[in-house]
Scaffold this motif. Structure first.
Motif, PDB file in Angstrom:
ATOM      1  N   SER A 257      -4.546  21.651  15.036  1.00  0.00           N
ATOM      2  CA  SER A 257      -4.938  21.796  13.636  1.00  0.00           C
ATOM      3  C   SER A 257      -3.927  22.617  12.849  1.00  0.00           C
ATOM      4  O   SER A 257      -3.629  22.301  11.687  1.00  0.00           O
ATOM      5  N   ALA A 258      -3.391  23.674  13.472  1.00  0.00           N
ATOM      6  CA  ALA A 258      -2.376  24.488  12.795  1.00  0.00           C
ATOM      7  C   ALA A 258      -1.152  23.659  12.460  1.00  0.00           C
ATOM      8  O   ALA A 258      -0.649  23.681  11.322  1.00  0.00           O
ATOM      9  N   LEU A 259      -0.660  22.883  13.441  1.00  0.00           N
ATOM     10  CA  LEU A 259       0.504  22.019  13.215  1.00  0.00           C
ATOM     11  C   LEU A 259       0.180  20.898  12.235  1.00  0.00           C
ATOM     12  O   LEU A 259       1.012  20.529  11.399  1.00  0.00           O
ATOM     13  N   TYR A 260      -1.026  20.355  12.342  1.00  0.00           N
ATOM     14  CA  TYR A 260      -1.417  19.242  11.466  1.00  0.00           C
ATOM     15  C   TYR A 260      -1.409  19.654   9.997  1.00  0.00           C
ATOM     16  O   TYR A 260      -0.789  18.988   9.159  1.00  0.00           O
TER      17      TYR A 260
ATOM     18  N   GLY B 240      -1.141  12.187   6.236  1.00  0.00           N
ATOM     19  CA  GLY B 240      -2.084  12.409   7.333  1.00  0.00           C
ATOM     20  C   GLY B 240      -1.652  11.723   8.610  1.00  0.00           C
ATOM     21  O   GLY B 240      -1.763  12.301   9.701  1.00  0.00           O
ATOM     22  N   ALA B 241      -1.150  10.492   8.500  1.00  0.00           N
ATOM     23  CA  ALA B 241      -0.709   9.749   9.682  1.00  0.00           C
ATOM     24  C   ALA B 241       0.498  10.420  10.332  1.00  0.00           C
ATOM     25  O   ALA B 241       0.561  10.587  11.555  1.00  0.00           O
TER      26      ALA B 241
ATOM     27  N   ALA C  14      -5.228   9.945   9.350  1.00  0.00           N
ATOM     28  CA  ALA C  14      -4.892   9.351   8.056  1.00  0.00           C
ATOM     29  C   ALA C  14      -6.149   8.959   7.283  1.00  0.00           C
ATOM     30  O   ALA C  14      -6.290   9.274   6.092  1.00  0.00           O
ATOM     31  N   VAL C  15      -7.073   8.283   7.958  1.00  0.00           N
ATOM     32  CA  VAL C  15      -8.310   7.848   7.304  1.00  0.00           C
ATOM     33  C   VAL C  15      -9.154   9.053   6.901  1.00  0.00           C
ATOM     34  O   VAL C  15      -9.689   9.116   5.788  1.00  0.00           O
TER      35      VAL C  15
ATOM     36  N   PHE D 283      -4.206   8.372  -2.997  1.00  0.00           N
ATOM     37  CA  PHE D 283      -4.806   7.978  -1.716  1.00  0.00           C
ATOM     38  C   PHE D 283      -3.727   7.586  -0.715  1.00  0.00           C
ATOM     39  O   PHE D 283      -3.785   7.990   0.453  1.00  0.00           O
ATOM     40  N   SER D 284      -2.733   6.818  -1.169  1.00  0.00           N
ATOM     41  CA  SER D 284      -1.669   6.361  -0.261  1.00  0.00           C
ATOM     42  C   SER D 284      -0.805   7.524   0.224  1.00  0.00           C
ATOM     43  O   SER D 284      -0.380   7.541   1.389  1.00  0.00           O
ATOM     44  N   ILE D 285      -0.543   8.489  -0.647  1.00  0.00           N
ATOM     45  CA  ILE D 285       0.242   9.666  -0.239  1.00  0.00           C
ATOM     46  C   ILE D 285      -0.519  10.472   0.804  1.00  0.00           C
ATOM     47  O   ILE D 285       0.053  10.880   1.826  1.00  0.00           O
TER      48      ILE D 285
END
Length: 299
Positions: free
Chosen positions: A169-172, A201-202, A274-275, A194-196
Motif C-alpha cells: 500500500s505504501a508503494l502503491y 492505478g494499473a 485500476a478498477v 477516469f482514464s488517468i
C-alpha cells in the motif's frame, strides 16, 4: 484463479485466490472431494488456465467465491480508503508536511489500520472454511482459543499479512500520486479523469505487486499452514516465522521461489487496483460535485 496446496496423507489444504481475497479449502482423502474441487488439470500458463477452466466449469466459475469475498473486502476497503484520505489531508494540511513521502506514510498507516481491524474476521473465516463450523460451534471455538492463548490469538498470522500489505500500500499510493500528477501535467488537466486514474492505478499496482511478491508467497504458505493446524488440530511441524518460511523457500527453490506466480499476481492485481481506484475517484468527484451543486442551490 490459482490453486496452491500442501499435502497430508488424509487431508489436502488448498489456497484459492479469486482476485480480491484468499480462501482456504480443505479436501479430505485426496481425490474424494466435493464437487467444488476435482482432479486439477495441468495448466501450461495463465491464458491456458482461463481457457480450460471456462471450458470445463463454465464462465460463471471464474467468479466463484464472490459473496464471501465481498463480505470481507467491502468493510476492509471502506476503512482503508477513508483512512488514507484522512491521513493524507491531516499530514499535508493539518500538520503542514510537504513532500512526495506523504502518500507513502499515509498509505502504509491506513493499510496497517485496516489489516489490524479485519484480521480477527479473517481468522474466523479461515476457521469456518477449514473445519466447516456452524456459527454456534464457531463461537465456542473462538472462546476456547481466547481462553487458552489470550486475545492476541485472534491476530494469529497478522505478521505475514502486514509484511505484504503495508509495503504494498505504501508503494502503491506513492507511485499512484506521482503517476497521476505526471499524467495530469501531460494532458494539462487540473483534476484526474477516469482514464488517468485507471492508468495510474494499473501502473502503480503492477509495480507494488512485483516488489512485494516474496511476502505474498510467504503469506500463502502461512495461510496453508494455519488451515492445516485448524484441520488436524495439531501444530504444524514446519517453522511458522515469516523469516524462517522465507529462508525455507530460498533453500528449496532459490530466489525464483520467492517470485513464484509472478505473472498471475500482476494480471490479478494491476486491473483490480485500476478498477478500484478509478471508480473510487469517480465516485468521490461525483458526490463532491453533487454536494457543491446542492450548496449553490441553497444559497
Amino acid at each position: 484463479v490459482c490453486l496452491t496446496g500442501h499435502c497430508h496423507n488424509l487431508w489436502k489444504c488448498f489456497l484459492y485466490c479469486n482476485g480480491l481475497m484468499d480462501h482456504i479449502y480443505v479436501c479430505q482423502y485426496g481425490a474424494s472431494c466435493t464437487s467444488w474441487y476435482k482432479t486439477p488439470t495441468h495448466f501450461s500458463g495463465t491464458l491456458d488456465a482461463f481457457v480450460k477452466i471456462t471450458r470445463n466449469e463454465g464462465v460463471r466459475s471464474l467468479w466463484s467465491g464472490l459473496p464471501p469475498t465481498l463480505v470481507m473486502a467491502v468493510p476492509a476497503t471502506v476503512i482503508y480508503f477513508t483512512c488514507y484520505d484522512q491521513l493524507r489531508d491531516l499530514l499535508r494540511y493539518g500538520m503542514g508536511f510537504q513532500g512526495n513521502y506523504i502518500p507513502l506514510v499515509a498509505g502504509g498507516l491506513s493499510r496497517l489500520g485496516a489489516v489490524s481491524v479485519i484480521s480477527p474476521l479473517e481468522l474466523v473465516r479461515t476457521k469456518m472454511q477449514s473445519r466447516k463450523l456452524t456459527y454456534s460451534e464457531l463461537r465456542v471455538c473462538i472462546r476456547s482459543s481466547v481462553a487458552q492463548d489470550g486475545w492476541l490469538s485472534l491476530w494469529r498470522g497478522l505478521g505475514p499479512t502486514v509484511l505484504r500489505d503495508v509495503p504494498f500500500s505504501a508503494l502503491y499510493w506513492f507511485n499512484y500520486e506521482l503517476v497521476k500528477a505526471h499524467l495530469c501535467d501531460q494532458y494539462n488537466v487540473s483534476q484526474a479523469t477516469f482514464s488517468i486514474s485507471f492508468t495510474a492505478g494499473a501502473i502503480s499496482g503492477a509495480v507494488a505487486a512485483i516488489m512485494t511478491l516474496p511476502f505474498d508467497v510467504v503469506k500463502t504458505r502461512r495461510q496453508i499452514q494455519l488451515g492445516e493446524m485448524e484441520t488436524l488440530g495439531v501444530p504444524v511441524k514446519y517453522p511458522t516465522s515469516t523469516w524462517h518460511i522465507m529462508r525455507g523457500i530460498l533453500a528449496e527453490s532459490g530466489y525464483r521461489g520467492l517470485f513464484a506466480g509472478f505473472l498471475p499476481r500482476v494480471i490479478k492485481v494491476a486491473p483490480a487496483c485500476a478498477v478500484m481506484i478509478s471508480t473510487y475517484e469517480f465516485g468521490k468527484s461525483f458526490f463532491q460535485k453533487m454536494n457543491l451543486d446542492r450548496e449553490q442551490r441553497a444559497c
